[in-house]
Design a protein around this motif. Structure first.
Motif, PDB file in Angstrom:
ATOM      1  N   ASN A 273       0.856  -1.184   0.000  1.00 48.48           N
ATOM      2  CA  ASN A 273       0.000   0.000   0.000  1.00 48.48           C
ATOM      3  C   ASN A 273       0.891   1.232   0.000  1.00 48.48           C
ATOM      4  N   THR A 274       0.335   2.383   0.276  1.00 48.37           N
ATOM      5  CA  THR A 274       1.110   3.617   0.186  1.00 48.37           C
ATOM      6  C   THR A 274       2.193   3.722   1.249  1.00 48.37           C
ATOM      7  N   SER A 302       1.341  -4.072  -8.893  1.00 55.81           N
ATOM      8  CA  SER A 302       0.697  -2.762  -8.792  1.00 55.81           C
ATOM      9  C   SER A 302       0.814  -2.181  -7.386  1.00 55.81           C
ATOM     10  N   GLY A 303       1.016  -3.057  -6.387  1.00 57.76           N
ATOM     11  CA  GLY A 303       1.243  -2.562  -5.028  1.00 57.76           C
ATOM     12  C   GLY A 303       2.560  -1.824  -4.929  1.00 57.76           C
ATOM     13  N   LEU A 306       2.142   1.617  -6.911  1.00 55.48           N
ATOM     14  CA  LEU A 306       1.322   2.627  -6.220  1.00 55.48           C
ATOM     15  C   LEU A 306       2.093   3.196  -5.034  1.00 55.48           C
ATOM     16  N   TYR A 307       2.889   2.342  -4.359  1.00 52.42           N
ATOM     17  CA  TYR A 307       3.718   2.822  -3.249  1.00 52.42           C
ATOM     18  C   TYR A 307       4.750   3.834  -3.747  1.00 52.42           C
ATOM     19  N   ASP A 320      -4.780   3.325  -7.923  1.00 53.42           N
ATOM     20  CA  ASP A 320      -5.533   2.107  -7.628  1.00 53.42           C
ATOM     21  C   ASP A 320      -4.576   0.919  -7.515  1.00 53.42           C
ATOM     22  N   HIS A 321      -5.005  -0.088  -6.752  1.00 55.83           N
ATOM     23  CA  HIS A 321      -4.207  -1.306  -6.630  1.00 55.83           C
ATOM     24  C   HIS A 321      -4.644  -2.286  -7.718  1.00 55.83           C
ATOM     25  N   TYR A 322      -4.453  -1.856  -8.957  1.00 55.96           N
ATOM     26  CA  TYR A 322      -4.863  -2.657 -10.110  1.00 55.96           C
ATOM     27  C   TYR A 322      -4.203  -2.065 -11.334  1.00 55.96           C
ATOM     28  N   GLN A 331      -4.678   1.776 -12.800  1.00 56.17           N
ATOM     29  CA  GLN A 331      -3.583   2.722 -12.946  1.00 56.17           C
ATOM     30  C   GLN A 331      -3.380   3.156 -14.397  1.00 56.17           C
TER      31      GLN A 331
END
Length: 404
Positions: A273-274, A302-303, A306-307, A320-322, A331
């Motif tokens: 996550n972030t 994607s994690g 996004l981080y 998004d986590h996708y 994303q």
């Protein structure tokens, strides 16, 4: 302890001698075992291991400590008389299993009593080869990189016909991995490292070589005293000496620096996550479940992106986590991302892979490493966050997006 005090001292002398080859000075075992790990600097303040987008020597962003572990394997292999092919197998195995990091394991509590560069959670696997406690040996033996290397080479040399096997097949035969083809994309880096460190074994003295021969696999690591971990940051980032993250600095460079903090971190389906790596989730009986991702803490593709984008943007861009497709934007279709022609990509751009506007994977364009275009990514279950050739994904449509 599994061995006598003499065998322990002998093994630790070899560790000091082998790693000192990289550092250019003779260092004591106390320095190596207690002080030679990452210095736990605040993320982004560690020493730069190479220019972003152009790592010298084609070593895929490995820091000094990781290079020392690789060189140690070359030196020990040569001292044992292992042919070049066998050393390549050892290097490719460590690249895949740990990105050349001495790992403790959350499932092996006493592994934290010994110096380590990071923490894994795959069954009872420890060290840079991810050898399982109770199968390969006890914890003190396996948390010693000298005996870990020796055990690997002994097992390899006992395999009939290993010399004629492809590197990935020989590695799989020794390791018994649930993902037999995983070592194939590590052979290029293994060959680069071998070329760089070839001859390291000749720098060991005759006494050192005899000590290695006498110590055998009974030698053990020295436990860290006074409750120390040997690194002091096992629960933090996994690559503290990666590229420097500069708040407010170039966006692309910071995307890479943020992601490189976690080089070698396990792939975990649904992880990330972030704030960093998180626990994996079930994929309903697929590859993630087969690899035990629900018991791992890490990132999926994607994690990780996004981080990195969230960190580089100072929290302004939360993706998004996708990855994204024509039915679920994710994303790829986020309006904050600029569509960039593939031949105009720059380090720090995100590259999505798929076809027909539907994507299934994403990574960060790393730039050139030894003249080869590289991708920083969390590839798949059973793997780790790593830098690998972009050409590994040839045959797929590549969509480039630039954020920031």
């Amino acid at each position: 302890m599994a061995g006598s005090g003499d065998s322990t001292g002998a093994a630790t002398k070899i560790v000091a001698a082998a790693v000192a080859l990289l550092l250019g000075a003779v260092i004591s075992v106390v320095v190596l075992f207690v002080s030679s790990g990452p210095d736990c600097t605040v993320p982004g303040t560690g020493e730069v291991s190479g220019d972003v987008g152009g790592v010298e020597g084609g070593t895929a962003g490995l820091n000094e400590r990781q290079l020392a572990i690789a060189k140690q394997s070359v030196a020990i292999g040569e001292a044992m008389g292992v042919p070049e092919q066998g050393i390549l197998v050892a290097l490719a195995t460590q690249s895949q299993e740990s990105s050349f990091r001495l790992l403790a394991n959350t499932n092996v509590p006493d592994s934290f009593n010994y110096p380590h560069d990071g923490v894994g959670s795959d069954h009872l696997s420890v060290n840079s080869f991810q050898q399982q406690v109770t199968i390969w040996g006890d914890t003190p033996t396996l948390m010693n990189q000298v005996t870990a290397n020796r055990l690997f080479y002994e097992h390899l040399l006992a395999v009939p016909g290993w010399e004629s096997m492809p590197v990935t097949v020989a590695a799989q035969t020794v390791q018994g991995s649930a993902y037999p083809d995983a070592y194939a994309d590590d052979e290029t880096l293994a060959r680069t490292l071998y070329s760089q460190f070839k001859g390291a074994g000749t720098q060991l003295s005759a006494d050192d070589k005899q000590i290695l021969a006498d110590a055998g696999s009974a030698a053990t690591a020295t436990a860290v005293v006074d409750g120390g971990s040997g690194t002091g940051c096992a629960s933090g980032i996994s690559n503290p000496n990666g590229p420097v993250f500069t708040p407010g600095g170039p966006f692309g460079a910071n995307v890479i620096a943020a992601a490189m903090r976690w080089l070698g971190t396990p792939y975990a389906w649904g992880g990330g996550n972030t704030d960093g790596p998180t626990g994996g989730i079930s994929d309903g009986g697929g590859a993630a479940d087969a690899h035990g991702d629900t018991n791992k803490v890490g990132f999926d593709c994607s994690g990780l992106t996004l981080y990195a984008v969230f960190q580089a943007s100072g929290g302004a861009i939360s993706l998004d986590h996708y990855t994204g497709d024509t039915s679920t934007p994710g994303q790829l279709y986020d309006p904050r991302g600029q569509d960039i022609p593939l031949d105009q990509k720059q380090p720090g751009d995100l590259i999505y892979f798929g076809s027909g506007g539907n994507t299934h994977h994403v990574g960060i364009y790393y730039g050139l490493d030894g003249g080869t275009e590289m991708l920083l990514n969390a590839p798949q279950s059973g793997d780790v966050v790593k830098v690998q050739p972009l050409s590994d994904f040839s045959g797929e449509t590549m969509y480039v997006r630039r954020f920031g």
